[in-house]
Design an enzyme around this catalytic site. Structure first.
Site, PDB file in Angstrom:
ATOM      1  N   ASP A  31      37.001  17.286  -9.195  1.00 35.43           N
ATOM      2  CA  ASP A  31      36.156  18.001  -8.154  1.00 35.43           C
ATOM      3  C   ASP A  31      36.931  17.864  -6.703  1.00 35.43           C
ATOM      4  O   ASP A  31      36.327  17.184  -5.610  1.00 35.43           O
ATOM      5  CB  ASP A  31      34.744  16.680  -7.755  1.00 35.43           C
ATOM      6  CG  ASP A  31      34.278  16.746  -9.345  1.00 35.43           C
ATOM      7  OD1 ASP A  31      34.136  17.614 -10.212  1.00 35.43           O
ATOM      8  OD2 ASP A  31      33.742  15.548  -9.565  1.00 35.43           O
ATOM      9  N   GLU A 225      26.156  24.121 -10.799  1.00 33.71           N
ATOM     10  CA  GLU A 225      26.226  23.052 -10.320  1.00 33.71           C
ATOM     11  C   GLU A 225      27.404  23.155  -9.275  1.00 33.71           C
ATOM     12  O   GLU A 225      27.901  24.136  -8.733  1.00 33.71           O
ATOM     13  CB  GLU A 225      26.618  21.804 -11.071  1.00 33.71           C
ATOM     14  CG  GLU A 225      27.848  21.948 -11.876  1.00 33.71           C
ATOM     15  CD  GLU A 225      28.179  20.583 -12.692  1.00 33.71           C
ATOM     16  OE1 GLU A 225      27.411  19.777 -12.410  1.00 33.71           O
ATOM     17  OE2 GLU A 225      29.027  20.821 -13.681  1.00 33.71           O
TER      18      GLU A 225
HETATM   19  O1  FUB Z   1      32.578  14.729 -11.696  1.00 32.47           O
HETATM   20  C1  FUB Z   1      31.241  14.841 -11.999  1.00 32.47           C
HETATM   21  C2  FUB Z   1      30.489  16.294 -12.025  1.00 32.47           C
HETATM   22  O2  FUB Z   1      31.153  16.852 -12.723  1.00 32.47           O
HETATM   23  C3  FUB Z   1      30.736  16.841 -10.636  1.00 32.47           C
HETATM   24  O3  FUB Z   1      29.818  16.207  -9.732  1.00 32.47           O
HETATM   25  C4  FUB Z   1      30.242  18.132 -11.341  1.00 32.47           C
HETATM   26  O4  FUB Z   1      30.430  19.271 -10.481  1.00 32.47           O
HETATM   27  C5  FUB Z   1      31.206  18.263 -12.290  1.00 32.47           C
HETATM   28  O5  FUB Z   1      32.575  18.515 -12.192  1.00 32.47           O
END
Ligand code: FUB
Length: 688
Positions: A31, A225
């Site tokens: 991320d 997301e």
């Molecule tokens: O890293 C955990 C989660 O996985 C992130 O918050 C999402 O965006 C995905 O990448």
């Protein structure tokens, strides 16, 4: 890198890592949110770890955050931990839920936004921590931001100073932030989070919550997301991981990176398509940020490079981004090479090549410690790879070093890519003969399948920035890394150019013709008995070795080695053979050296002795006659051994020697002493 060193790396708060993808090579780093502060790029990733006992083993697991910075996108510094789950007043100290964060700068302060598991209840809150520096120390607010339930915060500060926050929770939401950057500006509404059926967002059902902001309108159907919003000119961009594939019939398509554009920071948005397609493996998530640095836009994203069978341990990567004239974004493709220019003097990892022949493959150097990186295999004659953007300007007086292994004797070349030509047609920079099996005389070896560090002189040195090509010229070879090194200052000999030299005041002979070292695998010098040495020194290594009068630059062939004679003046009384090998040889330890010099006398000089010292064993011939043998494991000591009485004849005398050494710093010193033990100096020395 050995394991002990790797452990040390983990303990150090600040360290430098080299270029290529993935960019963070000491820990998992998912991320990646990249920001530019004070002329440097800072990357704030989530820090994936292997779940401790008691935690779900197949799920995300993060206990803290690190920050990394770079001035050139090549060297990355890990500034160490900036926030731990144990230091979040409202958080569960054993929540392991420190997911994708962001960091922005406003009015002298850095604001770090992060999701975290609350002390009580389920789900995620989003906290704020502030610092005076982008690398902390960060101090956490006592409560999470009210009205923000979810994950993956991103903050956009508009040109007028107004800040907006975006997050993922019941779709992608956005809201204005108050000037204090810690509260939503606007009404909060009571809402109930639906259970999301998607395998990725396994958020448990929760009681009604007060939620602020608004759903971002205009985005496509499908799981979304990780919003990342930014402004470029008059366009606002909202980019996000998006599942475009068909999720029916039990299929589990993975995330793309997609984007929408708007003339306003909170939309409505006009969906434009994808920035990056799904990973070509089963890594389910992608998560990204876009940033402009020195006039170029970059996409930071992640992939499970170091964890091929577990997609919850991911690593940050970066690629260049191009915008079209209408503001839309050209699709970005994943590369191993990434961005950034490698100084030739750093270790270059050719396994991160940009182009290669179809037969080239990569593999982990150590499957038990994948952070040791990759090796590349060029399996046959004709295999090649190209690794772009090497900056040769730090190479001033260089030679090439490669860590390679093979099962059979082979050869490979390092070349420069010539524009417009086949990659393997470029000019040869260095040639690497690789002998892993040898049956020569008293020396036998079988180093098949073992990593060997080889050095080679540069036949040609590129200037500026250019692309490097490796071509396999014989049976297959595996390569771990390539590096260009500058000749160490310790090699204090310069090309012999003046017409003739004199012995120095102490009578030492400093002008020599040296042959590049003949490779010998001598692991211990205890083997240097008289019999052993006679065997070595009487063997014919090259044509006319006891009669030829070599010329500067002349090349002789010794088995697979093509060795050059160098006419040199030593700045010291001794000739530093080890440093000579370091510069011109393909092996520094374990070498056999040959040296010749010409001694010109106006008159015969009678009743002299040759006095020599060497590290290790050596033999000396005057005018074809053996005059001295220094056997055994010796250090170089002045006048360590003396010849019987000799006469230097009128005119030209030829002095030859051979020195063999195993694991030591080879050198020799030699002079003639008269009957009183005084240095003889009334002759001249030349190499022509
Ligand atoms: O890293 C955990 C989660 O996985 C992130 O918050 C999402 O965006 C995905 O990448």
């Amino acid at each position: 890198m050995n394991k002990r060193f790797a452990t040390l790396l983990l303990l150090l708060p600040t360290m430098v890592l080299q270029a290529q993808n993935p960019i963070i090579r000491d820990i998992y780093a998912a991320d990646p949110t990249a920001r530019v502060f004070n002329g440097k790029v800072y990357v704030y990733p989530s820090h994936d770890i292997l779940p401790p006992e008691g935690q779900r083993q197949d799920w995300f697991c993060m206990a803290d955050y690190h920050v990394f910075s770079s001035e050139n996108l090549t060297d990355w510094t890990d500034h160490g931990m900036i926030l731990s789950q144990e230091n979040v007043p409202w958080g569960n100290p054993e929540g392991y839920s420190m997911w994708a964060p962001d960091c922005v700068y406003k009015d002298g302060k850095y604001f770090f936004y992060f999701p975290n598991a609350p002390k009580e209840g389920r789900g995620f809150g989003i906290g704020v921590a502030t610092a005076d520096s982008p690398v902390g120390p960060f101090t956490c607010e006592p409560e999470p931001i009210k009205g923000v339930m979810g994950i993956d915060p991103c903050v956009l500060i508009d040109n007028d100073g107004q800040a907006y926050i975006y997050w993922s929770g019941m779709g992608i939401r956005g809201a204005k932030l108050k000037a204090n950057m810690k509260e939503l500006d606007g009404e909060l509404t009571e809402m109930r989070f639906p259970r999301n059926g998607n395998a990725q967002a396994q958020m448990p059902e929760m009681p009604p919550m007060l939620v602020g902001g608004q759903v971002m309108e205009g985005l496509p159907e499908g799981f979304k997301e990780g919003p990342f919003a930014f402004r470029r000119g008059d366009w606002y961009y909202l980019s996000f991981p998006w599942v475009r594939g068909d999720t029916s019939n039990g299929q589990n398509p993975t995330e793309t990176l997609a984007y929408a554009m708007s003339r306003s920071p909170l939309g409505p948005w006009d969906f434009k398509g994808i920035i990056m397609a799904e990973h070509d493996n089963t890594c389910w998530t992608n998560h990204h940020s876009l940033v402009e640095f020195n006039g170029q836009w970059y996409l930071f994203y992640h992939r499970n490079d170091y964890s091929p069978r577990d997609d919850k341990r991911r690593s940050a990567r970066v690629e260049k981004v191009t915008f079209n004239a209408d503001g839309t974004i050209q699709e970005v493709f994943q590369t191993q090479r990434g961005v950034g220019i490698n100084p030739a003097t750093s270790q270059i990892q050719p396994d991160r090549y940009s182009e290669a022949s179809d037969d080239v493959t990569t593999a982990y150097v150590d499957t038990l410690d994948r952070f040791r990186g990759w090796q590349v295999s060029l399996p046959q004659k004709g295999s090649w790879l190209c690794y772009p953007d090497i900056d040769y300007s730090p190479v001033t007086d260089g030679y090439a070093v490669v860590c390679a292994k093979a099962n059979d004797n082979t050869e490979f070349f390092i070349r420069e890519r010539t524009a417009g030509k086949q990659p393997n047609a470029g000019r040869i920079i260095a040639r690497f003969p690789l002998t892993v099996k040898s049956e020569n005389g008293p020396f036998r070896r079988d180093m098949s399948g073992q990593w060997i560090t080889l050095t080679a002189p540069l036949e040609y040195q590129p200037t500026g920035v250019s692309d490097l090509v490796i071509t396999c010229e014989g049976p297959g070879v595996d390569i771990d890394w390539v590096q260009f090194k500058n000749r160490p200052a310790y090699f204090t000999a310069t090309p012999a150019t003046a017409p003739a030299a004199q012995p120095d005041e102490q009578g030492y002979i400093r002008r020599w013709m040296l042959l590049e070292p003949i490779r010998q695998d001598v692991r211990s010098n205890i083997v240097f008995t008289n019999t052993y040495l006679r065997d070595v020194f009487s063997k014919t290594w090259f044509k006319d070795q006891m009669t030829a009068l070599p010329k500067d630059g002349q090349v002789v062939k010794v088995d697979d080695q093509k060795l050059r004679w160098h006419a040199l003046d030593s700045e010291n009384y001794n000739m530093k053979l080890f440093r000579f090998a370091e510069k011109f040889g393909d092996q520094t330890y374990g070498s056999l050296f040959w040296a010749v010099t010409y001694i010109d006398c106006d008159e015969p000089i009678t009743d002299v002795r040759l006095a020599a010292g060497s590290n290790g064993a050596s033999i000396w011939w005057l005018n074809g006659q053996e005059v001295l043998l220094l056997e055994g494991d010796r250090r170089m000591v002045e006048d360590d051994g003396m010849s019987p009485r000799l006469t230097l004849q009128k005119g030209r005398n030829i002095l030859r020697c051979a020195v063999i050494n195993g694991p030591g710093l080879s050198d020799f010193c030699v002079r003639f002493l008269d009957a009183q033990g005084k240095p003889v100096t009334n002759y001249s020395i030349s190499t022509k």
